[in-house]
Write an enzyme that holds these catalytic residues in place. Structure first.
Site, PDB file in Angstrom:
ATOM      1  N   HIS A 105      34.728   8.799  -1.465  1.00  0.00           N
ATOM      2  CA  HIS A 105      34.582   9.261  -2.839  1.00  0.00           C
ATOM      3  C   HIS A 105      35.860   9.013  -3.627  1.00  0.00           C
ATOM      4  O   HIS A 105      36.961   9.243  -3.120  1.00  0.00           O
ATOM      5  CB  HIS A 105      34.299  10.770  -2.865  1.00  0.00           C
ATOM      6  N   HIS A 130      31.093   7.139   3.705  1.00  0.00           N
ATOM      7  CA  HIS A 130      31.385   6.641   2.366  1.00  0.00           C
ATOM      8  C   HIS A 130      32.591   7.389   1.822  1.00  0.00           C
ATOM      9  O   HIS A 130      32.874   8.513   2.233  1.00  0.00           O
ATOM     10  CB  HIS A 130      30.173   6.766   1.441  1.00  0.00           C
ATOM     11  N   ASN A 179      28.196   7.440  -8.414  1.00  0.00           N
ATOM     12  CA  ASN A 179      27.482   8.559  -7.818  1.00  0.00           C
ATOM     13  C   ASN A 179      26.465   9.086  -8.831  1.00  0.00           C
ATOM     14  O   ASN A 179      26.835   9.422  -9.959  1.00  0.00           O
ATOM     15  CB  ASN A 179      28.474   9.660  -7.430  1.00  0.00           C
TER      16      ASN A 179
END
Length: 174
Positions: free
Chosen positions: A128, A126, A56
């Site tokens: 994490h 998505h 990220n």
């Protein structure tokens, strides 16, 4: 207001100077259709048949990464069984690599489904993976609205890539 000086973070901050903002094609998310030749510059850690893992660029914590299906959809229910299985296997691989590379004490793992749930890229689901350490929350985010990240993104990428490759080669052994 007090100031906290962290000149050691300059290397990390300077790493973004040459980056050009990623502008996706119309209707596509920033995660869609990333060519393999851009893996290193886009911080893609590994690829599977149905998904990939990427660091990220705007992490909540050091080593924060995401596992993303190639299929662009906002809906969990649109993912087929093979994709879901690969997402969980790749997530496990990434957590094992994080344990090797940066030694967190635990993880937050999940997805923000929809903009109201905190999903800033809500058109492409998505997942994490956020490494956590005992005592990693402090007064800075609460009172100072500031999150201090002490790792260099490029160095973390290299450490994680090496750990993933090592784990994958161990999995391939008979």
């Amino acid at each position: 207001m007090q100031r906290m000086y962290s000149p050691w973070r300059d290397v990390y901050m300077q790493s973004f100077k040459e980056e050009k903002p990623i502008v996706p094609e119309e209707g596509k998310s920033v995660f869609a259709d990333i060519p393999p030749e851009q893996d290193e510059e886009r911080y893609i850690l590994c690829r599977g048949e149905f998904c990939f893992a990427i660091l990220n660029l705007y992490p909540y914590n050091c080593g924060h990464l995401m596992v993303i299906p190639y299929l662009q959809t906002p809906e969990f229910s649109d993912l087929d069984e093979k994709t879901m299985v690969e997402i969980f296997k790749m997530s496990n691989l990434c957590m094992e690599a994080l344990k090797i590379a940066i030694k967190p004490h635990g993880f937050n793992f999940g997805a923000n489904l929809g903009r109201v749930a905190g999903g800033s890229i809500d058109e492409h689901i998505h997942f994490h993976i956020v490494p956590r350490w005992e005592g990693d929350t402090n007064f800075m985010p609460v009172l100072g609205e500031t999150k201090v990240l002490s790792n260099d993104l490029r160095k973390t990428y290299i450490q994680l890539r090496e750990a993933i490759l090592k784990l994958q080669s161990e999995q391939e052994k008979p």
